[in-house]
Scaffold this active site. Structure first.
Site, PDB file in Angstrom:
ATOM      1  N   ASP A 119      -8.005  -5.334  -0.082  1.00  0.00           N
ATOM      2  CA  ASP A 119      -8.467  -6.265  -1.119  1.00  0.00           C
ATOM      3  C   ASP A 119      -8.008  -7.013  -1.269  1.00  0.00           C
ATOM      4  O   ASP A 119      -8.337  -8.124  -1.863  1.00  0.00           O
ATOM      5  CB  ASP A 119      -7.424  -5.320  -3.040  1.00  0.00           C
ATOM      6  CG  ASP A 119      -8.131  -4.683  -2.909  1.00  0.00           C
ATOM      7  OD1 ASP A 119      -7.725  -3.563  -3.378  1.00  0.00           O
ATOM      8  OD2 ASP A 119      -9.288  -4.253  -2.847  1.00  0.00           O
ATOM      9  N   HIS A 165       0.661  -1.349   0.236  1.00  0.00           N
ATOM     10  CA  HIS A 165      -0.045  -0.143   0.014  1.00  0.00           C
ATOM     11  C   HIS A 165       1.256   1.425   0.050  1.00  0.00           C
ATOM     12  O   HIS A 165       1.676   1.174   0.324  1.00  0.00           O
ATOM     13  CB  HIS A 165      -1.206  -0.063   1.567  1.00  0.00           C
ATOM     14  CG  HIS A 165      -2.503   0.872   1.521  1.00  0.00           C
ATOM     15  ND1 HIS A 165      -2.014   2.035   1.227  1.00  0.00           N
ATOM     16  CD2 HIS A 165      -3.376   1.077   0.418  1.00  0.00           C
ATOM     17  CE1 HIS A 165      -2.672   3.328   0.804  1.00  0.00           C
ATOM     18  NE2 HIS A 165      -3.915   1.618   0.558  1.00  0.00           N
TER      19      HIS A 165
HETATM   20  C1  SDX Z   1      -6.082  -0.142  -3.088  1.00  0.00           C
HETATM   21  O1  SDX Z   1      -4.412   4.658  -2.144  1.00  0.00           O
HETATM   22  C2  SDX Z   1      -5.187   3.678  -1.605  1.00  0.00           C
HETATM   23  O2  SDX Z   1      -5.816   3.787  -0.526  1.00  0.00           O
HETATM   24  C3  SDX Z   1      -5.408   2.297  -2.512  1.00  0.00           C
HETATM   25  C4  SDX Z   1      -6.282   1.623  -1.404  1.00  0.00           C
HETATM   26  C5  SDX Z   1      -8.529   2.568  -1.356  1.00  0.00           C
HETATM   27  O3  SDX Z   1      -8.345   3.023  -0.109  1.00  0.00           O
HETATM   28  O4  SDX Z   1      -8.471   3.668  -2.175  1.00  0.00           O
HETATM   29  O5  SDX Z   1      -6.067   1.532  -0.368  1.00  0.00           O
HETATM   30  C6  SDX Z   1      -7.653   0.946  -2.294  1.00  0.00           C
HETATM   31  O6  SDX Z   1      -6.017  -0.444  -4.073  1.00  0.00           O
HETATM   32  C7  SDX Z   1      -5.586  -0.641  -2.084  1.00  0.00           C
HETATM   33  C8  SDX Z   1      -3.440  -1.624  -3.223  1.00  0.00           C
HETATM   34  C9  SDX Z   1      -4.757  -2.284  -4.205  1.00  0.00           C
HETATM   35  N1  SDX Z   1      -3.810  -3.361  -5.190  1.00  0.00           N
HETATM   36  C10 SDX Z   1      -2.719  -3.983  -5.171  1.00  0.00           C
HETATM   37  O7  SDX Z   1      -2.953  -4.851  -3.930  1.00  0.00           O
HETATM   38  C11 SDX Z   1      -1.501  -4.257  -6.079  1.00  0.00           C
HETATM   39  C12 SDX Z   1      -0.385  -5.011  -5.140  1.00  0.00           C
HETATM   40  N2  SDX Z   1       0.133  -3.606  -4.951  1.00  0.00           N
HETATM   41  C13 SDX Z   1       1.402  -2.811  -5.597  1.00  0.00           C
HETATM   42  O8  SDX Z   1       0.920  -3.216  -6.839  1.00  0.00           O
HETATM   43  C14 SDX Z   1       1.719  -2.143  -5.078  1.00  0.00           C
HETATM   44  O9  SDX Z   1       1.938  -1.809  -3.384  1.00  0.00           O
HETATM   45  C15 SDX Z   1       0.500  -0.763  -4.552  1.00  0.00           C
HETATM   46  C16 SDX Z   1       0.083  -0.165  -5.788  1.00  0.00           C
HETATM   47  C17 SDX Z   1      -0.500  -1.310  -3.902  1.00  0.00           C
HETATM   48  C18 SDX Z   1       1.536   0.406  -4.657  1.00  0.00           C
HETATM   49  O10 SDX Z   1       2.546   0.621  -5.033  1.00  0.00           O
HETATM   50  P1  SDX Z   1       3.489   1.826  -5.249  1.00  0.00           P
HETATM   51  O11 SDX Z   1       3.217   2.569  -3.320  1.00  0.00           O
HETATM   52  O12 SDX Z   1       3.890   3.162  -5.349  1.00  0.00           O
HETATM   53  O13 SDX Z   1       4.843   1.078  -4.027  1.00  0.00           O
HETATM   54  P2  SDX Z   1       6.106   0.716  -5.154  1.00  0.00           P
HETATM   55  O14 SDX Z   1       4.890  -0.126  -6.428  1.00  0.00           O
HETATM   56  O15 SDX Z   1       6.453   2.014  -5.575  1.00  0.00           O
HETATM   57  O16 SDX Z   1       6.400  -0.543  -4.458  1.00  0.00           O
HETATM   58  C19 SDX Z   1       7.835  -0.071  -3.123  1.00  0.00           C
HETATM   59  C20 SDX Z   1       8.333  -1.566  -3.677  1.00  0.00           C
HETATM   60  C21 SDX Z   1       8.682  -2.322  -4.853  1.00  0.00           C
HETATM   61  O17 SDX Z   1      10.463  -3.014  -4.918  1.00  0.00           O
HETATM   62  P3  SDX Z   1      11.108  -2.144  -5.421  1.00  0.00           P
HETATM   63  O18 SDX Z   1      11.179  -2.154  -7.236  1.00  0.00           O
HETATM   64  O19 SDX Z   1      11.534  -1.002  -4.169  1.00  0.00           O
HETATM   65  O20 SDX Z   1      12.542  -3.264  -5.285  1.00  0.00           O
HETATM   66  O21 SDX Z   1       7.480  -3.266  -3.099  1.00  0.00           O
HETATM   67  C22 SDX Z   1       7.312  -3.864  -4.200  1.00  0.00           C
HETATM   68  C23 SDX Z   1       7.864  -2.718  -5.522  1.00  0.00           C
HETATM   69  O22 SDX Z   1       7.727  -4.138  -6.484  1.00  0.00           O
HETATM   70  N3  SDX Z   1       5.934  -4.585  -4.521  1.00  0.00           N
HETATM   71  C24 SDX Z   1       5.170  -5.657  -4.192  1.00  0.00           C
HETATM   72  C25 SDX Z   1       4.497  -5.010  -4.612  1.00  0.00           C
HETATM   73  N4  SDX Z   1       3.810  -4.012  -4.493  1.00  0.00           N
HETATM   74  C26 SDX Z   1       5.242  -3.385  -4.048  1.00  0.00           C
HETATM   75  N5  SDX Z   1       6.584  -6.250  -4.888  1.00  0.00           N
HETATM   76  C27 SDX Z   1       4.858  -7.916  -4.896  1.00  0.00           C
HETATM   77  N6  SDX Z   1       4.758  -7.676  -4.427  1.00  0.00           N
HETATM   78  C28 SDX Z   1       3.301  -6.284  -4.098  1.00  0.00           C
HETATM   79  N7  SDX Z   1       1.964  -6.677  -3.981  1.00  0.00           N
END
Ligand code: SDX
Length: 393
Positions: free
Chosen positions: A329, A272
């Site tokens: 989720d 998140h």
């Molecule tokens: C919702 O914003 C909100 O409040 C949203 C929400 C709401 O109520 O409105 O809470 C609802 O959308 C919840 C999130 C649902 N999405 C997912 O579950 C999809 C999987 N999650 C990721 O795509 C990610 O964690 C996000 C999109 C939720 C957050 O993305 P960020 O903050 O841009 O973080 P990032 O992509 O920069 O990740 C940081 C690091 C990265 O690794 P490095 O490049 O630093 O090595 O963490 C890793 C990412 O690769 N990472 C994950 C991961 N989530 C982040 N690696 C594996 N699996 C994951 N799920």
């Protein structure tokens, strides 16, 4: 940064506005709507009362609550011409696309919404119309997909029961809403109702900031929520869990895939932008999943896979280093499925829950006279160059 511009992709460190609606503390895993703890509201309130709280800022008195819910019940019916729009969609149309189209179509049925200077009463009527009609549109989108006749709202039922009946009643047989199902859905809608400046809410605000109508702004929010990185994640989580089950249920293998930089696969439902600790909603939903499945006598093997995946991730250095925890989720789809909601309607459920939050944020942006949203950029393209005629290229 260059000169006055500070680059902040994804607005990770940008505060876009001041808001008095929802408070999040990512470190402590705190979520409050208008100061009330999400744990208390999920336990003691109901979705319409929470909608009132978010939109008007206070918990309603008995009289205020009764007139609010009576108003909404009175506006659940939609114009018959909406059916013509619905019939235009092939049955394979994703319900989120149908929903955002029908919400935007309300601009045609209520053209006063295009007037930025309309009265507060007219604004409030459009708010009532949105909350009242969204369940009807959502259920009709599902009926279109199933090739079943649509059901008209039953105004003798409460909000969630009315939605469930429109969703699942069939002309050929009697349908009685299970109060356990209706109560579980109501709690889930509360938990999704607002979440400060997330992607879809920021979309609603920026579309509304140009004085586009409330219907066009909410329709845009639905489209932003659709993406698998946002609200669409609840659908992707179940698809991921099903894939793991079909592949022998080896959670560890998928954890390693999620950590592999060369593999685009992410652990859906994990991570998140704000919560660097447990998403408080995930905790409540996880407990509710056990509750509801037990009450309904449902034994869903993907719930065990989800718990194994969570346990493995919480003890894995990659996830610990990146502070990745289950988000809202991760478990919600397991409950939706137990309630009989089909997978491609999960994000529609999210939209149904988030609607009052979008409305509250749109209303606040409008009342605060926020300026039109228009960020800048750091230019990285070509320097000045002269036009070359086609025969010289
Ligand atoms: C919702 O914003 C909100 O409040 C949203 C929400 C709401 O109520 O409105 O809470 C609802 O959308 C919840 C999130 C649902 N999405 C997912 O579950 C999809 C999987 N999650 C990721 O795509 C990610 O964690 C996000 C999109 C939720 C957050 O993305 P960020 O903050 O841009 O973080 P990032 O992509 O920069 O990740 C940081 C690091 C990265 O690794 P490095 O490049 O630093 O090595 O963490 C890793 C990412 O690769 N990472 C994950 C991961 N989530 C982040 N690696 C594996 N699996 C994951 N799920």
């Amino acid at each position: 940064s260059s000169g006055l511009i500070t680059l902040d992709p994804g607005y990770k460190n940008t505060g876009a506005t001041k808001s008095a609606i929802t408070f999040l503390d990512g470190e402590e895993g705190i979520l409050r709507y208008r100061g009330y703890r999400i744990e208390d509201l999920a336990e003691k309130s109901n979705f319409l009362e929470v909608s009132y709280l978010l939109i008007y800022g206070e918990l309603p008195t008995q009289a205020q609550y009764e007139s609010f819910s009576k108003e909404i019940t009175h506006h659940t019916l939609v114009h018959e011409d909406i059916k013509k729009i619905l019939e235009g969609f092939p049955s394979n149309a994703h319900p989120m696309g149908v929903l955002s189209s029908m919400i935007c179509a309300l601009t045609a049925f209520y053209p006063d919404s295009l007037n930025p200077n309309r009265t507060e009463e007219e604004v409030n009527l459009s708010i009532i119309r949105l909350i009242a009609k969204m369940p009807t549109f959502a259920a009709w989108a599902y009926k279109n997909e199933m090739g079943h006749p649509v059901n008209y709202p039953d105004n003798s039922l409460d909000y969630c029961s009315n939605f469930l009946k429109m969703m699942f009643a069939l002309p050929a047989e009697k349908y009685d809403v299970d109060p356990i199902v209706s109560a579980a859905l109501d709690k889930l809608l509360i938990l999704h109702a607002d979440h400060e400046q997330n992607c879809s809410t920021s979309t609603v605000r920026i579309v509304g900031s140009s004085q586009s109508s409330i219907y066009a702004s909410i329709s845009a929010g639905i489209n932003a929520l659709w993406g698998p990185l946002h609200g669409g994640a609840n659908q992707s989580v179940i698809e991921m869990l099903e894939a793991i089950k079909a592949d022998g249920g080896d959670a560890k293998k998928y954890l390693d895939k999620a950590k592999d930089k060369n593999d685009p696969f992410r652990l859906m439902g994990f991570g998140h932008r704000v919560y660097k600790n447990f998403d408080p909603r995930a905790k409540i939903i996880k407990k509710a999943a056990d509750d509801v499945l037990e009450k309904l006598g449902v034994n869903d093997p993907v719930l065990d896979i989800a718990k194994e995946l969570e346990y493995a991730a919480l003890n894995d250095q990659y996830f610990i280093d990146r502070q990745l925890y289950p988000n809202v989720d991760f478990y919600s789809g397991i409950i939706y499925r137990a309630l009989g909601i089909p997978t491609d309607m999960f994000t529609v459920m999210f939209a149904l829950g988030r609607l009052p939050g979008w409305i509250a944020q749109w209303k606040e942006m409008r009342e605060n006279g926020e300026p039109i949203g228009r960020p800048r950029q750091v230019y990285t393209g070509s320097n000045e160059r002269d036009y070359v005629s086609m025969n010289k290229r």
